[in-house]
Design a protein around this motif. Sequence first.
Motif, PDB file in Angstrom:
ATOM      1  N   ILE B  68      39.568  24.124  56.516  1.00 50.83           N
ATOM      2  CA  ILE B  68      39.728  24.093  57.965  1.00 50.83           C
ATOM      3  C   ILE B  68      41.191  24.281  58.335  1.00 50.83           C
ATOM      4  N   PRO B  69      41.585  25.518  58.695  1.00 50.69           N
ATOM      5  CA  PRO B  69      42.979  25.735  59.090  1.00 50.69           C
ATOM      6  C   PRO B  69      43.203  25.265  60.524  1.00 50.69           C
ATOM      7  N   THR B  70      44.346  24.673  60.778  1.00 48.99           N
ATOM      8  CA  THR B  70      44.680  24.291  62.159  1.00 48.99           C
ATOM      9  C   THR B  70      44.971  25.537  62.990  1.00 48.99           C
ATOM     10  N   PHE B  71      45.859  26.381  62.498  1.00 46.10           N
ATOM     11  CA  PHE B  71      46.147  27.660  63.166  1.00 46.10           C
ATOM     12  C   PHE B  71      46.000  28.782  62.146  1.00 46.10           C
ATOM     13  N   ALA B  72      45.158  29.760  62.418  1.00 44.05           N
ATOM     14  CA  ALA B  72      44.991  30.885  61.500  1.00 44.05           C
ATOM     15  C   ALA B  72      45.212  32.184  62.258  1.00 44.05           C
ATOM     16  N   ILE B  73      45.974  33.086  61.661  1.00 40.39           N
ATOM     17  CA  ILE B  73      46.231  34.374  62.320  1.00 40.39           C
ATOM     18  C   ILE B  73      45.621  35.508  61.505  1.00 40.39           C
ATOM     19  N   GLY B  74      44.855  36.348  62.179  1.00 41.14           N
ATOM     20  CA  GLY B  74      44.136  37.437  61.525  1.00 41.14           C
ATOM     21  C   GLY B  74      45.025  38.662  61.369  1.00 41.14           C
ATOM     22  N   CYS B  75      45.367  38.994  60.127  1.00 46.40           N
ATOM     23  CA  CYS B  75      46.258  40.119  59.842  1.00 46.40           C
ATOM     24  C   CYS B  75      45.507  41.318  59.270  1.00 46.40           C
ATOM     25  N   ALA B  76      44.182  41.270  59.253  1.00 42.99           N
ATOM     26  CA  ALA B  76      43.397  42.345  58.638  1.00 42.99           C
ATOM     27  C   ALA B  76      43.385  43.609  59.505  1.00 42.99           C
ATOM     28  N   GLU B  77      42.938  44.707  58.904  1.00 45.14           N
ATOM     29  CA  GLU B  77      42.760  45.974  59.622  1.00 45.14           C
ATOM     30  C   GLU B  77      41.637  45.858  60.646  1.00 45.14           C
ATOM     31  N   SER B  78      40.581  45.106  60.287  1.00 40.37           N
ATOM     32  CA  SER B  78      39.442  44.962  61.203  1.00 40.37           C
ATOM     33  C   SER B  78      38.670  43.694  60.896  1.00 40.37           C
ATOM     34  N   PHE B  79      37.867  43.288  61.848  1.00 39.72           N
ATOM     35  CA  PHE B  79      37.099  42.051  61.762  1.00 39.72           C
ATOM     36  C   PHE B  79      35.672  42.331  62.237  1.00 39.72           C
ATOM     37  N   GLN B  80      34.691  41.914  61.434  1.00 37.27           N
ATOM     38  CA  GLN B  80      33.288  42.150  61.792  1.00 37.27           C
ATOM     39  C   GLN B  80      32.757  41.009  62.666  1.00 37.27           C
ATOM     40  N   PRO B  81      31.906  41.317  63.642  1.00 33.77           N
ATOM     41  CA  PRO B  81      31.230  40.249  64.385  1.00 33.77           C
ATOM     42  C   PRO B  81      30.365  39.425  63.426  1.00 33.77           C
ATOM     43  N   ALA B  82      30.435  38.104  63.555  1.00 37.08           N
ATOM     44  CA  ALA B  82      29.746  37.202  62.628  1.00 37.08           C
ATOM     45  C   ALA B  82      28.250  37.114  62.928  1.00 37.08           C
ATOM     46  N   ASP B  83      27.488  36.796  61.892  1.00 34.33           N
ATOM     47  CA  ASP B  83      26.088  36.396  62.073  1.00 34.33           C
ATOM     48  C   ASP B  83      26.081  34.886  62.268  1.00 34.33           C
ATOM     49  N   GLU B  84      25.829  34.447  63.514  1.00 27.01           N
ATOM     50  CA  GLU B  84      25.906  33.019  63.804  1.00 27.01           C
ATOM     51  C   GLU B  84      24.559  32.322  63.660  1.00 27.01           C
TER      52      GLU B  84
END
Lengths: 280, 280, 130, 130
Positions: B68-84
Amino acid sequence: MARLTGGIATSHVPAIGVAIDLGKTNEDYWKPLFAGYDFSKKWIKEEKPDVVILVYNDHASAFSLELIPTFAIGCAESFQPADEGWGHRKVPVVEGHPELAWHIAQSTILDEFDMTIINKMDVDHGLTVPLSLMFGEPEKWPCKIIPIAVNVVQYPPPTGNRCYNLGKAIRKAVESFDADLNVQIWGTGGMSHQLQGPRAGLINQEFDNQFLDRIVKDPEGQAKVPHIDYVREAGSEGIELVMWLIMRGALDKDVEEVYRFYHVPASNTAVGHLILKNKT
Amino acid sequence: MARLTGGIATSHVPAIGVAIDLGKTNEDYWKPLFAGYDFSKKWIKEEKPDVVILVYNDHASAFSLELIPTFAIGCAESFQPADEGWGHRKVPVVEGHPELAWHIAQSTILDEFDMTIINKMDVDHGLTVPLSLMFGEPEKWPCKIIPIAVNVVQYPPPTGNRCYNLGKAIRKAVESFDADLNVQIWGTGGMSHQLQGPRAGLINQEFDNQFLDRIVKDPEGQAKVPHIDYVREAGSEGIELVMWLIMRGALDKDVEEVYRFYHVPASNTAVGHLILKNKT
Amino acid sequence: MKDYNEAFNDVPGTVIFDATQSRLGFHLNQFCMSLMKEENREAFKADEKAYLQKHPMTDEQRDAVIARDFNRMIALGGNIYFLAKIGATDGHSFQKLASLMTGVPEEEYRDMMLAGGRSPEGNRSKSENR
Amino acid sequence: MKDYNEAFNDVPGTVIFDATQSRLGFHLNQFCMSLMKEENREAFKADEKAYLQKHPMTDEQRDAVIARDFNRMIALGGNIYFLAKIGATDGHSFQKLASLMTGVPEEEYRDMMLAGGRSPEGNRSKSENR
Ligand SMILES: [Fe+3]
Ligand SMILES: [Fe+3]
């Protein structure tokens, strides 16, 4: 209330773990190194810490490049030794102290440290080698361990100052935990070494010895030293030394130096070791 | 240099995503809510941000209790919508801006924020619903997105003050990035809602409207409000509002309120929305 | 610190997902996470008891899942965002779950929300209702 | 910030694993991580080329792996702690890797370390050697 009684600093060279695991500790190459920990083994048997907060860095074992926490605190019941590419070290499972670990997590987050809370993690040589150096080869580690993993692999690592202040926040957390516990904090990694490229093998005894003096007597000054100085003077992997500042920040400003040991080499690395005790 | 030109705050209620995805936006229940975003859709077409820094929280989608990160920053090229739990939202892939994201990561870590760097992550309704509200249903999102995920699920979340100061550090990072980019920051979540237990359904319109006033005019005062006040007044999930302070901290102290919208209910939640613009 | 945690106990009808709850509910919540994969949802629906046995929860937690007793799951360490995966697997919205947890029929709950939601009056502190 | 990164460029024979290197080497390093599992080490050893094809690296990176050219791997974004998994798979220690990267025979490298290691003199700054 829990008491933070002392701090230990030590290198965590993987080759030391291999030497222990393969029964090479009496070989000429390794003898002087392990002799340097004889006093420490006796000392810690008398001190009998209930819990050790063990500051180390993961070496691409638990954390890949998918997710890199700056500061992660292990709150699990237990942690398995990692398979770093040559099988798991045959050392005891590391038992955590979830109550105190969660307490430290909460206290430091409310003190505005942005901790990552970990409930499942394998621990690599960075954590298990210091345990072997201090406790030898027991059936089971004699105390509970709270792992604090610090990123020093992906640049930028946290600043020395931030590490020092995290130490202070950890001390505050420990001393507000309602249980009669003798707690130690260990800072691991270093000393001077470089594992990569044409400059591999760099050792800077002068820097290391000044660092040993300064971390004891002038930690605030040492906390201001920028990353570039570590890389230039102590090699690219010498940056691990910032983790000693977390240990140091958790102790009194004026501290008793119980023991010091310095040895070159262990594989590619200069080995440094300190035992510090709070006077209060 | 890149410019941080404005901020947007909006709720990110999952039911809004469902309403869009099932084509229900013209139903009586939903019509007034979507009408509240008509102005915003036009406004942002004129503003044409190149990059949006999107502050949101993961709802047990990318992060389980293992880490569980307190603050996380997304540095990736892309991000997929999650299956919730009901399949992936059929919205475009979220394209990141790795150069700027890494720059922000480095700058904030050196400014002593203990960021977790993420290079692989699925993003849930907390991130995709605000995109849908502001951009509608395009083939492809019209700008790059840098996700910043904040823990507000596991207690304790970061303090309001810490969030506000992270906003300031993000602004500094953006303004030291050497590229001509129009950057916005969005703060999402809230407003008053409680999803759990016998108190579920709590809505506090008075608190919400005061919060809307205060986040615009007195963010420093709002940053001092403790977690318990959010839970008491705005429901247990109202704590998400601390994330708006990150957005606010990245803007001028004196800011232009371009637009405000408030609506009750969307499912269990009060919906709040602000558009703020830096005067400088 | 102690005060920080204790303050939340005064809020009626609310369980704060703190360290205590998180430790209690770890395996229950991890079971819920497993429902984010379609194949696991299918396996769970096919045989709930067998699926739950594969996760190291307490029997009390398993029973609460089978009974879809969300308040009980929360008392046993469940967090609403994790538990919502059970709701999603059943095809239920957060609003349906809220109606279950508040014991109010779904339509009535929906009407309450349309009328402005549950008032904070009398719901801020346990002492208000004494 | 810019100064922060540029300062490291002045250190001879050293590549700092910063954002640029990390982005360049992401898939190379993730391949190395895969070698932490025994079955993957076996698969890699059985057919290196085939195994490397399954990872979305550049051909340059694949060639450097096959050649065990660690300096080249580092230039292409590899990080030494990740690359050490290749060494471990080959049964090589960090000291063996160091001898490869410095181009010094293993015994000679070991002797250098026993004699106190590489001196920092002349190794602090590229300008020292001009
Ligand atoms: Fe190390
Ligand atoms: Fe939310």
